[in-house]
Design an enzyme around this catalytic site. Structure first.
Site, PDB file in Angstrom:
ATOM      1  N   ASP A 184       1.191  -1.113  -0.074  1.00 51.52           N
ATOM      2  CA  ASP A 184      -0.042  -0.013   0.030  1.00 51.52           C
ATOM      3  C   ASP A 184       0.798   1.176  -0.073  1.00 51.52           C
ATOM      4  O   ASP A 184       1.509   1.129   1.094  1.00 51.52           O
ATOM      5  CB  ASP A 184      -0.780  -0.127   1.977  1.00 51.52           C
ATOM      6  CG  ASP A 184      -2.230  -1.236   1.706  1.00 51.52           C
ATOM      7  OD1 ASP A 184      -1.548  -2.755   1.039  1.00 51.52           O
ATOM      8  OD2 ASP A 184      -3.240  -1.633   1.898  1.00 51.52           O
ATOM      9  N   GLU A 201      -4.768   1.246  -2.296  1.00 46.97           N
ATOM     10  CA  GLU A 201      -5.874   2.496  -2.427  1.00 46.97           C
ATOM     11  C   GLU A 201      -5.206   3.709  -1.337  1.00 46.97           C
ATOM     12  O   GLU A 201      -6.685   3.589  -0.802  1.00 46.97           O
ATOM     13  CB  GLU A 201      -6.632   0.960  -1.089  1.00 46.97           C
ATOM     14  CG  GLU A 201      -5.688   0.578   0.582  1.00 46.97           C
ATOM     15  CD  GLU A 201      -6.736   0.142   1.205  1.00 46.97           C
ATOM     16  OE1 GLU A 201      -7.472  -0.005   0.666  1.00 46.97           O
ATOM     17  OE2 GLU A 201      -5.881  -0.230   2.255  1.00 46.97           O
ATOM     18  N   ASN A 202      -4.602   3.618  -0.509  1.00 47.99           N
ATOM     19  CA  ASN A 202      -4.357   4.985   0.475  1.00 47.99           C
ATOM     20  C   ASN A 202      -3.320   6.228  -0.575  1.00 47.99           C
ATOM     21  O   ASN A 202      -2.859   6.651   0.402  1.00 47.99           O
ATOM     22  CB  ASN A 202      -3.654   4.418   1.207  1.00 47.99           C
ATOM     23  CG  ASN A 202      -3.861   2.812   2.354  1.00 47.99           C
ATOM     24  OD1 ASN A 202      -3.311   2.371   2.198  1.00 47.99           O
ATOM     25  ND2 ASN A 202      -5.059   3.560   3.195  1.00 47.99           N
ATOM     26  N   ASN A 248     -10.023  -2.123   1.346  1.00 53.68           N
ATOM     27  CA  ASN A 248     -11.223  -1.242   1.758  1.00 53.68           C
ATOM     28  C   ASN A 248     -11.256   0.159   1.457  1.00 53.68           C
ATOM     29  O   ASN A 248     -12.332   0.819   1.814  1.00 53.68           O
ATOM     30  CB  ASN A 248     -11.284  -1.608   3.112  1.00 53.68           C
ATOM     31  CG  ASN A 248      -9.999  -0.790   3.747  1.00 53.68           C
ATOM     32  OD1 ASN A 248      -9.124  -1.678   3.634  1.00 53.68           O
ATOM     33  ND2 ASN A 248      -9.813  -0.370   5.078  1.00 53.68           N
ATOM     34  N   HIS A 249     -10.818   1.253   1.033  1.00 52.57           N
ATOM     35  CA  HIS A 249     -10.522   2.660   0.884  1.00 52.57           C
ATOM     36  C   HIS A 249     -10.461   2.759  -0.674  1.00 52.57           C
ATOM     37  O   HIS A 249     -10.236   3.591  -1.396  1.00 52.57           O
ATOM     38  CB  HIS A 249      -8.994   2.813   1.288  1.00 52.57           C
ATOM     39  CG  HIS A 249      -9.014   2.966   2.310  1.00 52.57           C
ATOM     40  ND1 HIS A 249      -9.207   3.516   3.613  1.00 52.57           N
ATOM     41  CD2 HIS A 249      -8.447   2.207   3.210  1.00 52.57           C
ATOM     42  CE1 HIS A 249      -9.167   3.620   4.817  1.00 52.57           C
ATOM     43  NE2 HIS A 249      -8.842   2.605   4.756  1.00 52.57           N
ATOM     44  N   HIS A 305      -3.094  -4.744   2.833  1.00 58.83           N
ATOM     45  CA  HIS A 305      -3.410  -4.351   4.194  1.00 58.83           C
ATOM     46  C   HIS A 305      -3.541  -3.583   5.673  1.00 58.83           C
ATOM     47  O   HIS A 305      -3.236  -2.846   6.386  1.00 58.83           O
ATOM     48  CB  HIS A 305      -5.046  -4.748   4.075  1.00 58.83           C
ATOM     49  CG  HIS A 305      -5.955  -4.364   5.398  1.00 58.83           C
ATOM     50  ND1 HIS A 305      -6.748  -2.833   5.014  1.00 58.83           N
ATOM     51  CD2 HIS A 305      -6.757  -4.057   6.489  1.00 58.83           C
ATOM     52  CE1 HIS A 305      -7.852  -2.900   6.131  1.00 58.83           C
ATOM     53  NE2 HIS A 305      -7.549  -3.485   7.276  1.00 58.83           N
ATOM     54  N   HIS A 321       0.032  -2.968   5.786  1.00 60.52           N
ATOM     55  CA  HIS A 321       0.890  -2.113   6.234  1.00 60.52           C
ATOM     56  C   HIS A 321       2.107  -1.875   6.999  1.00 60.52           C
ATOM     57  O   HIS A 321       3.212  -1.475   7.027  1.00 60.52           O
ATOM     58  CB  HIS A 321       0.408  -0.125   6.149  1.00 60.52           C
ATOM     59  CG  HIS A 321      -0.441   0.020   5.606  1.00 60.52           C
ATOM     60  ND1 HIS A 321      -1.060   1.298   6.029  1.00 60.52           N
ATOM     61  CD2 HIS A 321      -1.408  -0.863   4.833  1.00 60.52           C
ATOM     62  CE1 HIS A 321      -2.012   0.827   4.541  1.00 60.52           C
ATOM     63  NE2 HIS A 321      -2.181   0.526   4.686  1.00 60.52           N
TER      64      HIS A 321
HETATM   65 FE   LIG Z   1      -3.594   0.033   3.057  1.00 58.59          FE
HETATM   66 FE   LIG Z   2      -7.196  -1.499   3.224  1.00 68.02          FE
END
Ligand SMILES: [Fe+2]
Ligand SMILES: [Fe+2]
Length: 271
Positions: free
Chosen positions: A8, A39-40, A67-68, A178, A180
């Site tokens: 990520d 996603e981030n 999820n983001h 996810h 991290h």
């Molecule tokens: Fe993430």
């Molecule tokens: Fe995530």
């Protein structure tokens, strides 16, 4: 074939470090295909079309989400015209975008890349195992494609390890995202699938999972949210994993973590 996967990207610091380093890293790693979880990428929350374009221009073949995925609303629209941007395959039917795709690596080989999300301590979604089963049977390794990469975006290591074994012998790499934080369990499963519970993030580790320490700490200590979470600005560690596959079978021959820059002890594949 050589497949590189990076975890990520967190905020401007994470994505800028990655974008600046990727052209040279891609060459040094002799990577035929590069996947990154984005996603981030936009301020820690979601991805914009502009950022996606910059990740692609730097030499990224596929960007996965989690999820983001929809934190930047524009992603709901531009994902429809960007086949190399993947959101979890087990989002409900009717969700914009795709969860898997077939991509041509720089050596001309075909690679199936998919993104799925776990359900333990996360949003209740469709069964990720059923989603993986569907994609793997539609595009079997060694028959319809030369390599398979699964980004298992999940909170708990048990669910990620279970996915590794579920796809063992049918995927080249199952890698978690996810949390991290990179795990040190990279290895090749009995059936020949390379596995790592979490690739770690590309972001500042002088943080709480990539976010400036102050606000998360306050929330843990007082349970009172005060300010927004903002990505930490410190020096970035780029975290990922490299896999070399056997050209005949598409299964993994070697796997090694990649960590460069920033706070974490560096490591680089020796193959
Ligand atoms: Fe993430
Ligand atoms: Fe995530």
């Amino acid at each position: 074939m050589r497949l590189a996967f990076f975890g990520d990207l967190v905020g401007k610091a994470g994505r800028t470090a990655y974008i600046n380093a990727l052209p040279e890293m891609r060459e040094r790693l002799k990577a035929d295909l590069v996947v990154v979880n984005g996603e981030n990428a936009a301020g820690g929350f979601g991805i914009t079309e502009d950022i996606f374009g910059k990740l692609r221009d730097a030499g990224t073949d596929v960007v996965t989400l989690g999820n983001h995925a929809w934190d930047q609303r524009e992603a709901l629209v531009f994902i429809e015209r960007e086949p190399s941007l993947l959101r979890p395959a087990n989002f409900p039917a009717g969700t914009p975008g795709r969860g898997a795709g077939l991509f041509t690596a720089s050596n001309g080989k075909q690679v199936l890349v998919m993104n799925v999300m776990g359900r333990v301590m996360m949003d209740p979604l469709d069964d990720p195992f059923a989603a993986v089963e569907r994609e793997l049977s539609a595009c079997p390794l060694g028959e319809a494609c030369d390599a398979v990469i699964i980004d298992m975006h999940a909170e708990v290591t048990s669910e990620k390890m279970a996915m590794g074994h579920f796809a063992d012998s049918r995927a080249s790499l199952v890698v978690g995202t996810h949390t991290h934080v990179p795990t040190s369990d990279h290895h090749i499963l009995p059936g020949g699938t390379a596995y790592m519970s979490d690739a770690g993030m590309c972001g500042s580790y002088d943080s709480v999972i990539g976010m400036d320490k102050e606000e998360p700490l306050k929330r843990f200590l007082t349970k009172v949210p005060k300010n927004r979470f903002t990505p930490a600005e410190g020096p970035v560690t780029i975290s990922g994993v490299l896999v070399e596959t056997d050209d005949a079978t598409g299964l993994a021959r070697r796997i090694a973590p990649i960590r460069t820059g920033g706070q974490l002890e560096p490591t680089w594949p020796d193959f």
